[in-house]
Design an enzyme around this catalytic site. Structure first.
Site, PDB file in Angstrom:
ATOM      1  N   ASP A  84       0.823  -1.218   0.000  1.00  0.00           N
ATOM      2  CA  ASP A  84       0.000   0.000   0.000  1.00  0.00           C
ATOM      3  C   ASP A  84       0.856   1.267   0.000  1.00  0.00           C
ATOM      4  OD1 ASP A  84       1.047  -0.068   2.518  1.00  0.00           O
ATOM      5  OD2 ASP A  84      -0.872   0.146   3.580  1.00  0.00           O
ATOM      6  N   GLN A  85       2.164   1.108  -0.275  1.00  0.00           N
ATOM      7  CA  GLN A  85       3.136   2.207  -0.391  1.00  0.00           C
ATOM      8  C   GLN A  85       3.536   2.830   0.947  1.00  0.00           C
ATOM      9  OE1 GLN A  85       4.714   2.797  -3.471  1.00  0.00           O
ATOM     10  NE2 GLN A  85       3.570   0.904  -3.749  1.00  0.00           N
ATOM     11  N   GLU A  86       3.152   2.180   2.066  1.00  0.00           N
ATOM     12  CA  GLU A  86       3.716   2.614   3.343  1.00  0.00           C
ATOM     13  C   GLU A  86       5.213   2.349   3.343  1.00  0.00           C
ATOM     14  OE1 GLU A  86       2.004   0.887   6.801  1.00  0.00           O
ATOM     15  OE2 GLU A  86       0.036   1.802   6.495  1.00  0.00           O
ATOM     16  N   ASP A 100      16.507  36.989 -12.306  1.00  0.00           N
ATOM     17  CA  ASP A 100      15.446  37.832 -11.737  1.00  0.00           C
ATOM     18  C   ASP A 100      16.037  38.689 -10.631  1.00  0.00           C
ATOM     19  OD1 ASP A 100      15.553  36.176  -9.397  1.00  0.00           O
ATOM     20  OD2 ASP A 100      14.172  34.778 -10.358  1.00  0.00           O
ATOM     21  N   LYS A 147      11.918  40.323 -15.161  1.00  0.00           N
ATOM     22  CA  LYS A 147      10.758  39.699 -15.811  1.00  0.00           C
ATOM     23  C   LYS A 147       9.470  40.187 -15.160  1.00  0.00           C
ATOM     24  CE  LYS A 147      11.277  35.508 -12.984  1.00  0.00           C
ATOM     25  NZ  LYS A 147      11.666  34.087 -12.986  1.00  0.00           N
ATOM     26  N   ARG A 177       5.309  39.344 -14.904  1.00  0.00           N
ATOM     27  CA  ARG A 177       4.296  38.311 -15.124  1.00  0.00           C
ATOM     28  C   ARG A 177       2.910  38.931 -15.113  1.00  0.00           C
ATOM     29  NH1 ARG A 177       6.458  33.079 -14.205  1.00  0.00           N
ATOM     30  NH2 ARG A 177       8.429  33.056 -13.050  1.00  0.00           N
ATOM     31  N   ASP A 185      21.499  30.523 -10.958  1.00  0.00           N
ATOM     32  CA  ASP A 185      20.259  30.443 -10.183  1.00  0.00           C
ATOM     33  C   ASP A 185      20.333  29.231  -9.275  1.00  0.00           C
ATOM     34  OD1 ASP A 185      17.800  31.250  -9.282  1.00  0.00           O
ATOM     35  OD2 ASP A 185      16.739  30.944 -11.172  1.00  0.00           O
ATOM     36  N   THR A 236      11.030  23.676 -14.823  1.00  0.00           N
ATOM     37  CA  THR A 236      10.587  23.327 -16.178  1.00  0.00           C
ATOM     38  C   THR A 236      11.442  24.004 -17.251  1.00  0.00           C
ATOM     39  OG1 THR A 236       8.997  25.149 -16.194  1.00  0.00           O
ATOM     40  CG2 THR A 236       8.203  23.005 -15.413  1.00  0.00           C
ATOM     41  N   THR A 261      11.573  29.736 -17.964  1.00  0.00           N
ATOM     42  CA  THR A 261      12.152  31.056 -17.702  1.00  0.00           C
ATOM     43  C   THR A 261      13.609  31.109 -18.149  1.00  0.00           C
ATOM     44  OG1 THR A 261      10.679  31.380 -15.806  1.00  0.00           O
ATOM     45  CG2 THR A 261      12.654  32.747 -15.898  1.00  0.00           C
TER      46      THR A 261
END
Length: 335
Positions: free
Chosen positions: A46-48, A180, A203, A205, A229, A234, A237
């Protein structure tokens, strides 16, 4: 006679290669074999999460090596359960070595009815029995204040400076760029180390996740630009910033990032971008796609973490590793 307490390492499943590399470096520094404590960290159907330590750790100085990267919740629970197992096994001290501290972006309330999850995570770690934290480039330095235990926050900038000096040689046309306004302090730190000028990408937004406009503050014409940075998620930027910088007359754009989160389309974006190289540390275990990307390089953090663990165990300075002069000999022949 009292026995000498040795530093002992135990690792979860988040970044086993890094844990093994730290153990090898500690063996080299000490001239004796240092291995990972024999334990199993596994999941029930059960992923415990279940942890069993096979070696005696009573009275030992224990170091748990476990970044809380993706999957953040599973890796965080592994860390907490390992700490509980060691505390109940009478370890003398438990230090959590967290190369990447997850939930660090949730360090304040940005709007009404939102959590400060980084503080919640800090409370959970202390409750589990962790007595000291060793981490790398916290997203927000003030997170150290969320803990009522010592927190040692290492910096990747000395490693980046050593690599830049080796890769670029002549630094007269190198320019460091913050992606930034919030990252200016981090970029300035690296710029001071390599004696390079500094520029900023501003930047704006219109709504979260969408960047409406980017402006370069500073002259990048004819420069080899280095974006610095703390994390790349993802890569949207980062790639757009690189395009804007090239559009302002830069000859090359490179990026040095402490933590390669690399979610979703990140690798594809980096591969197709104008970035000449993206340099990451191994604080998060790189995926096969990251490792095989032609313009991504990985820098090792094991030498720095191994020396930091030994300094904590010996009761000597960890902040000495912030200096290039101290870190240079540790990385000799590696970078």
């Amino acid at each position: 006679m009292p026995t000498v307490v040795e530093p002992k390492l135990i690792a979860g499943n988040a970044n086993r290669p890094l844990a093994q590399a730290i153990a090898r470096r500690m063996s080299l520094y000490r001239g004796m074999s240092v291995g990972l404590v024999d334990a199993r960290v596994e999941r029930f159907n059960d992923q415990e999460i279940f942890v069993e330590v096979y070696e005696n750790v009573r009275g030992e100085d224990m170091f748990i090596i476990q970044p809380t990267s993706n999957p953040a919740n599973d890796n965080l629970m592994e860390l907490l359960i390992m700490a509980d197992a060691l505390r109940r096994s009478s370890a003398s001290r438990i230090t959590a070595v967290i190369p990447y501290f997850g939930y660090a972006r949730q360090d304040r309330r940005t709007k009404a009815r939102t959590p400060i999850s980084a503080k919640l995570v800090a409370n959970m770690m202390v409750t589990a029995g962790i007595e000291r934290i060793l981490t790398l480039d916290l997203h927000a330095a003030q997170i150290q204040g969320f803990f009522d235990i010592p927190v040692d926050n290492l910096y990747a900038s000395p490693i980046f400076a050593l690599d830049i000096e080796r890769q670029f040689g002549d630094l007269s046309d190198v320019l460091v760029i913050s992606p930034d306004v919030g990252g200016v302090a981090r970029a300035r730190e690296l710029a001071k180390r390599i004696n390079a000028p500094l520029a900023i990408v501003d930047k704006r937004r219109e709504k979260p996740g969408e960047i409406a406009e980017m402006t370069v503050i500073g002259d990048v014409t004819g420069k080899k630009c280095i974006i610095v940075d703390d994390m790349c998620d993802t890569a949207g930027t980062l790639c757009k910033a690189a395009e804007v910088i090239m559009g302002h007359g830069a000859t090359e754009v490179h990026a040095y990032i402490s933590h390669g989160v690399m979610s979703g389309p990140a690798v594809e974006r980096i591969t197709k971008s104008v970035l000449k190289t993206l340099v990451l540390t191994d604080s998060i275990q790189p995926t096969e796609a990251v490792s095989s990307a032609p313009n991504i390089r990985i820098l090792p953090t094991a030498p720095m973490f191994a020396q930091s663990i030994l300094n904590i165990w010996n009761g000597t300075s960890v902040s000495s590793l912030f200096e290039t002069e101290t870190l240079g000999p540790i990385y000799e022949g590696i970078l």
